[in-house]
Design an enzyme around this catalytic site. Structure first.
Site, PDB file in Angstrom:
ATOM      1  N   ILE A  71      73.792  15.810 -49.616  1.00 54.57           N
ATOM      2  CA  ILE A  71      74.261  16.062 -50.845  1.00 54.57           C
ATOM      3  C   ILE A  71      73.845  15.276 -51.906  1.00 54.57           C
ATOM      4  O   ILE A  71      73.935  15.793 -53.366  1.00 54.57           O
ATOM      5  CB  ILE A  71      75.818  15.558 -50.610  1.00 54.57           C
ATOM      6  CG1 ILE A  71      76.685  16.319 -49.172  1.00 54.57           C
ATOM      7  CG2 ILE A  71      76.764  15.986 -51.699  1.00 54.57           C
ATOM      8  CD1 ILE A  71      76.770  17.668 -49.434  1.00 54.57           C
ATOM      9  N   GLY A 126      78.459  13.651 -37.026  1.00 53.22           N
ATOM     10  CA  GLY A 126      79.373  14.305 -36.053  1.00 53.22           C
ATOM     11  C   GLY A 126      79.011  13.838 -34.756  1.00 53.22           C
ATOM     12  O   GLY A 126      78.285  12.750 -34.558  1.00 53.22           O
ATOM     13  N   CYS A 168      71.643   3.544 -49.748  1.00 59.89           N
ATOM     14  CA  CYS A 168      70.860   4.226 -50.911  1.00 59.89           C
ATOM     15  C   CYS A 168      69.602   3.502 -51.270  1.00 59.89           C
ATOM     16  O   CYS A 168      69.558   2.208 -51.117  1.00 59.89           O
ATOM     17  CB  CYS A 168      71.899   4.356 -51.924  1.00 59.89           C
ATOM     18  SG  CYS A 168      72.298   2.871 -52.620  1.00 59.89           S
ATOM     19  N   LYS A 201      84.677   8.986 -51.980  1.00 59.16           N
ATOM     20  CA  LYS A 201      83.335   9.330 -52.069  1.00 59.16           C
ATOM     21  C   LYS A 201      82.421   8.446 -52.913  1.00 59.16           C
ATOM     22  O   LYS A 201      83.058   7.802 -53.685  1.00 59.16           O
ATOM     23  CB  LYS A 201      83.185  10.812 -53.037  1.00 59.16           C
ATOM     24  CG  LYS A 201      81.758  11.340 -53.591  1.00 59.16           C
ATOM     25  CD  LYS A 201      81.204  11.834 -52.324  1.00 59.16           C
ATOM     26  CE  LYS A 201      79.622  12.189 -52.532  1.00 59.16           C
ATOM     27  NZ  LYS A 201      78.713  12.451 -51.420  1.00 59.16           N
ATOM     28  N   ASN A 241      73.273  16.893 -43.901  1.00 51.86           N
ATOM     29  CA  ASN A 241      73.598  16.915 -45.110  1.00 51.86           C
ATOM     30  C   ASN A 241      72.697  16.246 -46.036  1.00 51.86           C
ATOM     31  O   ASN A 241      72.157  15.006 -45.807  1.00 51.86           O
ATOM     32  CB  ASN A 241      75.092  16.497 -45.501  1.00 51.86           C
ATOM     33  CG  ASN A 241      75.422  15.032 -45.728  1.00 51.86           C
ATOM     34  OD1 ASN A 241      74.934  14.788 -47.072  1.00 51.86           O
ATOM     35  ND2 ASN A 241      75.772  14.281 -45.226  1.00 51.86           N
ATOM     36  N   GLY A 249      81.063   7.527 -36.596  1.00 49.94           N
ATOM     37  CA  GLY A 249      80.085   8.235 -36.011  1.00 49.94           C
ATOM     38  C   GLY A 249      80.910   9.312 -34.805  1.00 49.94           C
ATOM     39  O   GLY A 249      80.808   8.791 -33.727  1.00 49.94           O
ATOM     40  N   GLY A 250      80.840  10.315 -35.445  1.00 50.49           N
ATOM     41  CA  GLY A 250      81.466  11.499 -34.478  1.00 50.49           C
ATOM     42  C   GLY A 250      82.819  11.329 -33.886  1.00 50.49           C
ATOM     43  O   GLY A 250      83.083  12.037 -32.834  1.00 50.49           O
ATOM     44  N   THR A 284      74.848   8.076 -41.910  1.00 47.53           N
ATOM     45  CA  THR A 284      74.076   9.072 -41.097  1.00 47.53           C
ATOM     46  C   THR A 284      72.762   8.604 -40.630  1.00 47.53           C
ATOM     47  O   THR A 284      72.069   7.932 -41.247  1.00 47.53           O
ATOM     48  CB  THR A 284      74.092  10.295 -42.100  1.00 47.53           C
ATOM     49  OG1 THR A 284      73.281  10.084 -43.144  1.00 47.53           O
ATOM     50  CG2 THR A 284      75.401  10.949 -42.180  1.00 47.53           C
ATOM     51  N   SER A 330      83.845   8.053 -46.332  1.00 43.55           N
ATOM     52  CA  SER A 330      83.237   8.129 -47.606  1.00 43.55           C
ATOM     53  C   SER A 330      82.407   9.802 -47.711  1.00 43.55           C
ATOM     54  O   SER A 330      81.845   9.950 -46.603  1.00 43.55           O
ATOM     55  CB  SER A 330      82.393   7.230 -48.100  1.00 43.55           C
ATOM     56  OG  SER A 330      81.835   7.488 -49.326  1.00 43.55           O
TER      57      SER A 330
HETATM   58  C1  LIG Z   1      79.220  15.904 -46.136  1.00 41.75           C
HETATM   59  C2  LIG Z   1      79.021  14.528 -46.191  1.00 41.75           C
HETATM   60  C3  LIG Z   1      78.918  13.495 -47.181  1.00 41.75           C
HETATM   61  C4  LIG Z   1      78.901  12.244 -47.158  1.00 41.75           C
HETATM   62  N1  LIG Z   1      78.942  11.374 -48.239  1.00 41.75           N
HETATM   63  C5  LIG Z   1      78.843  10.184 -48.015  1.00 41.75           C
HETATM   64  C6  LIG Z   1      78.923   9.171 -49.213  1.00 41.75           C
HETATM   65  O1  LIG Z   1      78.853   9.723 -50.397  1.00 41.75           O
HETATM   66  N2  LIG Z   1      78.734   7.878 -48.862  1.00 41.75           N
HETATM   67  C7  LIG Z   1      78.712   7.380 -47.758  1.00 41.75           C
HETATM   68  O2  LIG Z   1      78.834   6.216 -47.707  1.00 41.75           O
HETATM   69  N3  LIG Z   1      78.516   8.022 -46.591  1.00 41.75           N
HETATM   70  C8  LIG Z   1      78.794   9.413 -46.793  1.00 41.75           C
HETATM   71  N4  LIG Z   1      78.746  10.173 -45.681  1.00 41.75           N
HETATM   72  C9  LIG Z   1      78.610   9.606 -44.498  1.00 41.75           C
HETATM   73  C10 LIG Z   1      80.019   9.361 -43.585  1.00 41.75           C
HETATM   74  O3  LIG Z   1      80.916   8.759 -44.509  1.00 41.75           O
HETATM   75  C11 LIG Z   1      79.714   8.980 -41.890  1.00 41.75           C
HETATM   76  O4  LIG Z   1      79.166   7.719 -42.420  1.00 41.75           O
HETATM   77  C12 LIG Z   1      78.623   9.772 -41.318  1.00 41.75           C
HETATM   78  O5  LIG Z   1      79.114  10.937 -41.493  1.00 41.75           O
HETATM   79  C13 LIG Z   1      78.978   9.369 -39.852  1.00 41.75           C
HETATM   80  O6  LIG Z   1      80.719   9.508 -39.327  1.00 41.75           O
HETATM   81  P1  LIG Z   1      80.720  11.010 -38.711  1.00 41.75           P
HETATM   82  O7  LIG Z   1      80.011  11.437 -37.963  1.00 41.75           O
HETATM   83  O8  LIG Z   1      82.269  11.071 -38.270  1.00 41.75           O
HETATM   84  O9  LIG Z   1      80.544  12.150 -39.943  1.00 41.75           O
HETATM   85  C14 LIG Z   1      78.580  11.525 -45.870  1.00 41.75           C
HETATM   86  C15 LIG Z   1      78.658  12.474 -44.575  1.00 41.75           C
HETATM   87  C16 LIG Z   1      78.865  13.919 -44.794  1.00 41.75           C
HETATM   88  C17 LIG Z   1      78.910  14.607 -43.743  1.00 41.75           C
END
Ligand SMILES: Cc1cc2nc3c(=O)[nH]c(=O)nc-3n(C[C@H](O)[C@H](O)[C@H](O)COP(=O)(O)O)c2cc1C
Length: 305
Positions: free
Chosen positions: A74, A219, A133, A48, A72, A245-246, A195, A24
């Site tokens: 956002i 990441g 949230c 999203k 982030n 996660g990453g 995150t 997402s």
């Molecule tokens: C720019 C950005 C926006 C994100 N927006 C959402 C979101 O709207 N809803 C959600 O559940 N997670 C959101 N996440 C979290 C990711 O879905 C994911 O759980 C987190 O980034 C860990 O995975 P990764 O290390 O592969 O990025 C967002 C992450 C990033 C980097």
């Protein structure tokens, strides 16, 4: 080679061709590709996060680069539920990839309202509950508290036959009771994790970089932390775990599966290279042929045995 994955649900199991999802917030609403066939290789797409009303998100700056990751804040920018249903959902029926709609809400009743509304929309395969949230009543994130988190899942379970993925925050002392609570309340899969709380300071301005001071770290930097959460929860979980996660490579995905994940989601990796999920799937297949694995699900939890 069999990479398939089944997400069980009360009355409609979902079959995925492979266990690699986009996470997402990192792949829009799955509607950005002009050619829907470009995405058919994906196991599933998580949209999203959508809220009931539109949100503009937090003020800039809301992204900061960090070593091996990014922060982030956002702030769940999205057009709101009805706009998503009218503008995005129509193209979900053309995409031959299961779509999980991520939702966030202010309280359990609002989560349930949104889930029920989405259950009537064509092209929606399932619901991912973004429990990272804040609950307006107390300000706590839903998934920092087993009771708050399970109340949401319980209410949503009552109104939808669709599979429910409960996505948890890693920002807790012990994730196990929270995972158990949402599973007992009826979640069909656990998504671990969102995150990690972090910040970064601009040493020239001598101020935090993000307008909100704190943001979510994602990441490669978070991979070992999330992997540990998956390993721990897998000891108790009876429903599939989705590791997030990453993940950037097939090897990363295999690590998650050996720790106990049945599937993975790719987030930040999509920003580095939009072809990351395709590469991860290819590399998983290479690993399977190198190790004579016919059925990918056979390796789930392999490092724990
Ligand atoms: C720019 C950005 C926006 C994100 N927006 C959402 C979101 O709207 N809803 C959600 O559940 N997670 C959101 N996440 C979290 C990711 O879905 C994911 O759980 C987190 O980034 C860990 O995975 P990764 O290390 O592969 O990025 C967002 C992450 C990033 C980097």
């Amino acid at each position: 080679m069999d990479l398939s994955l089944t997400i069980p649900s009360s009355n409609q199991h979902v079959e995925l061709a492979n266990p690699v999802f986009t996470a997402s917030g990192t792949f829009g609403f799955g509607t950005d590709h002009s050619d829907a066939t470009e995405m058919t290789y994906l196991g599933a797409i998580v949209t999203k996060t959508t809220t009931l009303n539109p949100r503009f998100g937090n003020p800039q700056p809301r992204i900061a680069e960090t070593s091996s990751g990014m922060l982030n804040s956002i702030g769940l920018q999205n057009p709101g539920l009805e706009a998503v249903i009218s503008d995005k959902a129509p193209s979900w029926t053309d995409i031959e990839v299961p779509i999980f709609v991520s939702i966030a809400a202010e309280d359990a009743a609002e989560f349930a309202y949104m889930a029920e509304r989405l259950s009537t929309v064509a092209g929606v395969t399932g619901i991912e509950l973004n429990l990272s949230c804040p609950n307006v009543a107390g300000g706590l994130d839903f998934s920092t508290d087993p009771k708050l988190a399970s109340q949401v899942v319980e209410k949503v379970r009552k109104v939808t036959p669709l599979p429910i993925i409960a996505k948890l925050t890693p920002n807790v002392t012990n994730i196990i009771p929270i995972a158990q609570a949402v599973e007992n309340a009826g979640a069909n899969a656990l998504a671990l994790t969102n995150t990690l709380l972090g910040t970064a300071i601009d040493i020239e301005r001598q101020k935090p970089i993000l307008s909100t001071i704190f943001g979510g770290l994602s990441g490669p930097a978070i991979k070992p932390v999330v992997l540990a959460a998956v390993y721990k929860v897998a000891e108790f979980a009876r429903v599939p775990i989705i590791g997030i996660g990453g993940i950037r490579t097939g090897a990363d995905a295999i690590e998650f599966m050996l720790a106990g994940a049945a599937a993975v989601q790719i987030g930040t990796g999509n920003f580095l290279d939009p072809e990351t999920p395709r590469k991860v799937i290819q590399e998983i297949q290479e690993y399977m042929s190198q190790h004579n694995i016919n059925k990918l699900s056979d390796i789930i939890g392999g490092a724990r045995r």
